[in-house]
Design a protein around this motif. Structure first.
Motif, mmCIF file in Angstrom:
data_model
loop_
_atom_site.group_PDB
_atom_site.id
_atom_site.type_symbol
_atom_site.label_atom_id
_atom_site.label_comp_id
_atom_site.label_asym_id
_atom_site.label_seq_id
_atom_site.Cartn_x
_atom_site.Cartn_y
_atom_site.Cartn_z
ATOM 1 N N UNK A 363 57.750 32.804 111.765
ATOM 2 C CA UNK A 363 56.310 33.068 111.671
ATOM 3 C C UNK A 363 55.514 31.830 112.077
ATOM 4 N N UNK A 364 55.957 30.659 111.614
ATOM 5 C CA UNK A 364 55.255 29.419 111.968
ATOM 6 C C UNK A 364 55.333 29.181 113.478
ATOM 7 N N UNK A 365 56.512 29.447 114.077
ATOM 8 C CA UNK A 365 56.672 29.248 115.522
ATOM 9 C C UNK A 365 55.789 30.215 116.302
ATOM 10 N N UNK A 404 56.168 36.064 102.768
ATOM 11 C CA UNK A 404 55.879 35.062 103.801
ATOM 12 C C UNK A 404 54.473 35.276 104.346
ATOM 13 N N UNK A 405 54.091 36.530 104.482
ATOM 14 C CA UNK A 405 52.768 36.840 105.040
ATOM 15 C C UNK A 405 51.656 36.204 104.212
ATOM 16 N N UNK A 406 51.874 36.156 102.897
ATOM 17 C CA UNK A 406 50.832 35.594 102.031
ATOM 18 C C UNK A 406 50.518 34.147 102.392
ATOM 19 N N UNK A 407 51.544 33.418 102.849
ATOM 20 C CA UNK A 407 51.342 32.014 103.167
ATOM 21 C C UNK A 407 50.997 31.757 104.631
ATOM 22 N N UNK A 408 50.889 32.796 105.414
ATOM 23 C CA UNK A 408 50.658 32.626 106.848
ATOM 24 C C UNK A 408 49.371 33.324 107.252
ATOM 25 N N UNK A 409 48.479 32.612 107.895
ATOM 26 C CA UNK A 409 47.276 33.283 108.389
ATOM 27 C C UNK A 409 47.319 33.257 109.909
ATOM 28 N N UNK A 410 46.651 34.201 110.509
ATOM 29 C CA UNK A 410 46.592 34.224 111.973
ATOM 30 C C UNK A 410 47.636 35.127 112.588
#
Length: 572
Positions: A363-365, A404-410
């Motif tokens: 997700x970060x990548x 994981x989605x909770x910690x990722x925006x965008x």
DNA sequence: GCCGTTTTCGGCCCGACTGTTTTCAGTCG
């Protein structure tokens, strides 16, 4: 393929053989060229040229006249070409292969036949072993040594020496960057690699410099270089330690555009361009465009070269003599899809199956690439060796996706799956599970050797399935390792177009599946493509670049590729 | 053998390098 008629590949091979043998016999050069051109045209034609010839319609193709049409029709109806049979009785057909050996050619092949009785590769081996080549015109000790080395190398490694795009492109860019760093020159990858060919014989580099000799010396001295093959003031060829042949040409910056255009090719594209210029009384080469008064027009960039000839700049991926010059003249070139048009990737793997990165890392990548969405599409249970998920683990994976989605925006994380199309055509998950997924890619991973009807039926069943959104790596080919499974392409394309099921262009270096020719047919059939990385690691998300190159070669625009859309529009 | 906003006949794409010759043809891209 049309039942009972020779395929385009076979027809083209016969005409190529005719061209080769005529050339060895000493026929007029342009007659030989006409056979080769006709063969190339037939090879690149998507319909059965034998069927067209029988119907008298093959002459509608460029480069096919009445004579070639008659020969193709004769082959289609009788199984032979009389003129070719008669030619073979005068010139042994095995000589065509001899003439293709490096360092030989039609003239030397003929000399070998007349002066040493060589009629094919085996005869050449015997003549070499018995030392009967001394005294044959045009063949000196160096050629003899080169032939012995070549034939020995063939015995050792008969495999094809073509490097796949996914390996050659990064390697080429490493050499280009090292050369640029060593000299300060601008260095660009050209040739078939720049055109996005899926396999390449060598790497062509173009460099802009006011001190060309320094750049040539620098290439020969790079640490990556194993062997210098040829050396001249304008051209250097080397072999790198990883076995890639690299060829460098240089030009001063004010005519770098002419050089880059020349080196990018394709050969057929350049021939058409030069013919166009000749009709205008001008002559095109890597040194510039010379008019009737002897004035030379040069350009620092490629756009200037095409503009000088009255054409729009043509993307390299389209330069294959498929009508792109006429399109450029009339301003009808498509705006091809670019990597930056992609809004997300719908075929990726995580540690939940056979990926090496966690969902959080992927997700970060994806966020770093600027994507709006990422489909987490691990394998389904039947692919046990890849750790495929059963419905229970799939549901637990959804929980992690949500966490994981909770910690990722965008980036929106999608519940996706690469679900197996089983040997009997069923999918590896029940409809209830499939219905809960955001995006379903269905792929064949087993029973490749089924007869074509069975494979076709499996693909059709998946395409017709209401919950399937895309077919992954549709042909199953692995570059240089195995052919794809055989199936009825037309029926599959028709069904995909009718149901709105996307076909994937998979950017894995070993796959590139669909390939450009099939992707082009898919677009012509009205099918929408999807470009995916099939990434099993964070770095591998970059494989979409390979897929985009293939899609561009197929002539795909952004609107032809589903994942250039925002997620809400795509979902609907 | 193909083809035509210069042509239905007479043209047909361009240059670098190697090995073989003794000044350049053949091969390659």
């Amino acid at each position: 393929m049309v039942e009972g008629l020779p395929g385009n590949g076979e027809v083209a091979a016969r005409l190529e053989l005719m061209g080769d043998l005529l050339e060895i016999e000493g026929a007029v050069r342009h007659r030989v060229l006409a056979y080769r051109r006709g063969a190339a045209r037939i090879r690149a034609t998507p319909e059965s040229v034998a069927a067209l010839a029988v119907a008298g319609r093959a002459v509608e193709l460029p480069d096919i006249g009445a004579t070639l049409q008659d020969k193709v029709a004769e082959l289609a109806t009788t199984g032979t070409i009389g003129a070719l049979d008669r030619l073979c009785s005068r010139v042994p057909p095995g000589l065509a292969e001899v003439a293709r050996l490096p360092g030989l050619g039609p003239r030397r092949a003929r000399a070998l036949f007349e002066q040493a009785g060589v009629t094919g590769l085996d005869g050449l081996r015997r003549a070499l072993a018995e030392g009967r080549l001394a005294g044959v015109e045009g063949i000196g000790p160096k050629t003899v040594a080169a032939l012995e080395a070549e034939l020995a190398a063939r015995d050792a490694a008969p495999a094809d020496a073509l490097a796949p795009l996914g390996r050659a492109l990064p390697a080429a860019e490493r050499v280009a960057a090292a050369l640029a760093a060593a000299t300060g020159a601008r260095v660009e990858v050209a040739g078939s690699l720049r055109r996005g060919a899926d396999r390449v014989k060598d790497v062509d580099l173009a460099a802009a410099s006011d001190d060309p000799e320094a750049v040539h010396r620098a290439l020969a001295g790079l640490g990556l270089v194993d062997e210098v093959l040829t050396e001249g003031p304008e051209k250097t060829a080397v072999r790198t330690h990883d076995g890639l042949r690299v060829e460098l040409r240089t030009a001063p910056p004010d005519r770098f555009g002419n050089l880059l255009q020349h080196l990018t090719g394709s050969r057929a594209h350049n021939v058409r361009l030069r013919e166009l210029a000749r009709r205008q009384g001008r002559s095109v080469s890597e040194h510039g465009i010379v008019d009737a008064e002897g004035r030379t027009a040069t350009s620092p960039d490629e756009a200037g070269v095409y503009r000088e000839l009255g054409l729009e700049w043509i993307p390299p991926e389209l330069r294959e003599d498929r009508g792109e010059i006429e399109q450029a003249r009339d301003g009808r070139l498509p705006r091809l899809v670019e990597v930056g048009d992609l809004r997300g990737d719908l075929h990726t793997h995580s540690t939940w199956s056979d990926g090496t990165a966690t969902i959080a890392e992927m997700a970060a990548a994806a966020a770093a690439r600027g994507y709006d969405y990422l489909g987490v599409s691990d394998h389904s249970r039947s692919l046990a060796m890849a750790g495929g998920l059963d419905p229970d683990r799939l549901r637990r994976q959804w929980e992690e996706i949500a966490r994981v989605q909770e910690g990722v925006s965008g980036v929106r994380l999608l519940r996706a799956s690469e679900v197996d199309i089983l040997a009997d055509g069923r999918l590896d998950f029940d409809d209830e599970v499939l219905a809960a997924l955001d995006w379903v890619t269905a792929s064949v991973h087993s029973a490749f050797r089924q007869p074509p009807e069975r494979i076709t039926a499996r693909l059709l069943a998946a395409i017709e399935h209401p919950h399937v959104d895309a077919i992954g790596h549709p042909t199953g080919r692995m570059l240089g390792r195995r052919e794809g499974y055989a199936f009825d392409v037309d029926r599959v394309l028709e069904a995909a177009a009718r149901t709105g099921t996307c076909l994937e262009v998979n950017g894995q270096p070993a796959r590139l599946d669909l390939d450009a020719a099939l992707a082009r047919r898919a677009l012509e059939a009205g099918v929408r493509l999807i470009v995916s990385s099939d990434a099993h690691s964070t770095d591998a998300l970059g494989f979409v670049r390979n897929g985009v190159l293939v899609a561009r070669r197929a002539g795909a625009r952004a609107e032809d590729v589903a994942n250039t859309r925002q997620w809400p529009g795509l979902r609907d």
